[in-house]
Design a protein around this motif. Structure first.
Motif, mmCIF file in Angstrom:
data_model
loop_
_atom_site.group_PDB
_atom_site.id
_atom_site.type_symbol
_atom_site.label_atom_id
_atom_site.label_comp_id
_atom_site.label_asym_id
_atom_site.label_seq_id
_atom_site.Cartn_x
_atom_site.Cartn_y
_atom_site.Cartn_z
ATOM 1 N N ARG A 35 -17.494 -76.653 26.311
ATOM 2 C CA ARG A 35 -18.773 -76.944 25.663
ATOM 3 C C ARG A 35 -19.825 -76.043 26.286
ATOM 4 N NH1 ARG A 35 -19.969 -81.551 22.795
ATOM 5 N NH2 ARG A 35 -18.055 -82.490 22.063
ATOM 6 N N LYS A 36 -20.510 -75.314 25.441
ATOM 7 C CA LYS A 36 -21.534 -74.370 25.914
ATOM 8 C C LYS A 36 -22.718 -75.145 26.493
ATOM 9 C CE LYS A 36 -19.407 -70.788 24.088
ATOM 10 N NZ LYS A 36 -18.300 -70.340 24.849
ATOM 11 N N ILE A 37 -23.244 -74.613 27.568
ATOM 12 C CA ILE A 37 -24.412 -75.186 28.227
ATOM 13 C C ILE A 37 -25.445 -74.075 28.342
ATOM 14 C CG2 ILE A 37 -25.275 -76.310 30.311
ATOM 15 C CD1 ILE A 37 -23.207 -78.000 28.851
ATOM 16 N N PRO A 38 -26.672 -74.309 27.835
ATOM 17 C CA PRO A 38 -27.684 -73.255 27.945
ATOM 18 C C PRO A 38 -28.147 -73.053 29.381
ATOM 19 C CG PRO A 38 -28.609 -75.240 26.930
ATOM 20 C CD PRO A 38 -27.150 -75.493 27.147
ATOM 21 N N GLU A 39 -28.622 -71.839 29.629
ATOM 22 C CA GLU A 39 -29.227 -71.476 30.913
ATOM 23 C C GLU A 39 -28.292 -71.694 32.099
ATOM 24 O OE1 GLU A 39 -33.265 -72.914 31.402
ATOM 25 O OE2 GLU A 39 -33.443 -73.111 29.228
ATOM 26 N N THR A 40 -27.068 -71.149 32.005
ATOM 27 C CA THR A 40 -26.123 -71.249 33.106
ATOM 28 C C THR A 40 -25.931 -69.874 33.737
ATOM 29 O OG1 THR A 40 -24.209 -70.824 31.689
ATOM 30 C CG2 THR A 40 -24.863 -73.126 31.971
ATOM 31 N N VAL A 41 -25.181 -69.852 34.820
ATOM 32 C CA VAL A 41 -24.860 -68.570 35.431
ATOM 33 C C VAL A 41 -24.034 -67.763 34.426
ATOM 34 C CG1 VAL A 41 -25.034 -69.321 37.827
ATOM 35 C CG2 VAL A 41 -22.880 -69.619 36.631
ATOM 36 N N SER A 42 -24.124 -66.452 34.494
ATOM 37 C CA SER A 42 -23.586 -65.576 33.448
ATOM 38 C C SER A 42 -22.082 -65.696 33.234
ATOM 39 C CB SER A 42 -23.927 -64.116 33.767
ATOM 40 O OG SER A 42 -23.340 -63.738 34.997
ATOM 41 N N PHE A 43 -21.335 -66.043 34.254
ATOM 42 C CA PHE A 43 -19.878 -66.103 34.130
ATOM 43 C C PHE A 43 -19.350 -67.504 33.820
ATOM 44 C CE2 PHE A 43 -21.151 -66.161 38.579
ATOM 45 C CZ PHE A 43 -20.688 -67.418 38.964
ATOM 46 N N MET A 44 -20.249 -68.474 33.680
ATOM 47 C CA MET A 44 -19.843 -69.845 33.346
ATOM 48 C C MET A 44 -19.822 -69.984 31.830
ATOM 49 S SD MET A 44 -21.515 -73.341 34.772
ATOM 50 C CE MET A 44 -21.412 -74.823 33.792
ATOM 51 N N THR A 45 -18.623 -70.214 31.272
ATOM 52 C CA THR A 45 -18.493 -70.274 29.813
ATOM 53 C C THR A 45 -18.867 -71.634 29.247
ATOM 54 O OG1 THR A 45 -16.161 -70.914 29.887
ATOM 55 C CG2 THR A 45 -16.659 -68.554 29.838
ATOM 56 N N GLY A 46 -18.980 -72.630 30.099
ATOM 57 C CA GLY A 46 -19.322 -73.985 29.673
ATOM 58 C C GLY A 46 -18.663 -74.997 30.588
ATOM 59 N N VAL A 47 -18.451 -76.199 30.051
ATOM 60 C CA VAL A 47 -17.826 -77.269 30.826
ATOM 61 C C VAL A 47 -16.747 -77.942 29.982
ATOM 62 C CG1 VAL A 47 -19.884 -77.726 32.228
ATOM 63 C CG2 VAL A 47 -19.544 -78.994 30.107
ATOM 64 N N ILE A 48 -15.798 -78.556 30.681
ATOM 65 C CA ILE A 48 -14.794 -79.370 30.004
ATOM 66 C C ILE A 48 -14.757 -80.743 30.659
ATOM 67 C CG2 ILE A 48 -13.327 -77.466 29.220
ATOM 68 C CD1 ILE A 48 -11.446 -78.085 31.603
ATOM 69 N N ASP A 49 -14.313 -81.722 29.892
ATOM 70 C CA ASP A 49 -14.081 -83.062 30.425
ATOM 71 C C ASP A 49 -12.637 -83.086 30.885
ATOM 72 O OD1 ASP A 49 -14.053 -85.713 31.076
ATOM 73 O OD2 ASP A 49 -14.320 -86.461 29.037
#
Length: 160
Positions: A35-49
């Motif tokens: 899941r995309k998260i705005p305003e993250t570090v450039s290499f972080m594609t998002g998060v998963i549960d």
């Protein structure tokens, strides 16, 4: 129980082979769209549960200064335990890999140290096993303190 003291999980990022001690690997998962998260570090594609825990997913290609991991049928997310003694922080992170390739045994005496002038601090050493050349990662040094704080801030925003 099998002794894991000398066991390493290897994976591909682009054309390079990396390895990490299996004691640091929590799980290997099939790729799932983070899941995309705005305003993250450039290499972080998002998060998963992951098992009722929200964990950041890192594009290892981008983190290592290479091309982004191309999503294919072989793409995996390797869930890794990271501990930073300097910040007294422990967390899990999912690292995107082009493919998980093998688990191999190697004694640390066979490692060849890499001068830190020529490699980032998270490359612990190199080794050759079965005609394959591996870059051995120190998972506790892959992320800087600022990167850990940045990922923590993102996760804290999600939990609110």
């Amino acid at each position: 129980m099998e002794d894991i003291n000398n066991s390493y999980l290897s994976f591909k990022v682009g054309t390079e082979l990396f390895a990490i001690h299996v004691g640091r690997v929590s799980e290997i998962c099939e790729y799932q769209e983070p899941r995309k998260i705005p305003e993250t570090v450039s290499f972080m594609t998002g998060v998963i549960d992951h098992r009722d825990e929200v964990i950041p997913v890192i594009d290892t290609g981008l983190k290592f200064g290479m091309k982004a991991v191309e999503i294919t049928a072989q793409t995996c997310i390797v869930v890794v335990d990271v501990t930073r003694k300097d910040t007294d922080t422990s967390f899990r992170v999912g690292i995107l890999t082009d493919a998980v390739t093998d688990v191999f045994e190697v004694n640390e005496e066979e490692f060849k140290q890499v001068d830190t002038d020529y490699s980032p601090g998270y490359i612990k050493a190199t080794c050759s096993v079965n005609n394959n050349f591996y870059l051995i990662l120190n998972s506790d040094k892959v992320f800087s303190v600022n990167e850990i704080i940045g990922m923590g801030d993102v996760l804290n925003k999600i939990k609110k």
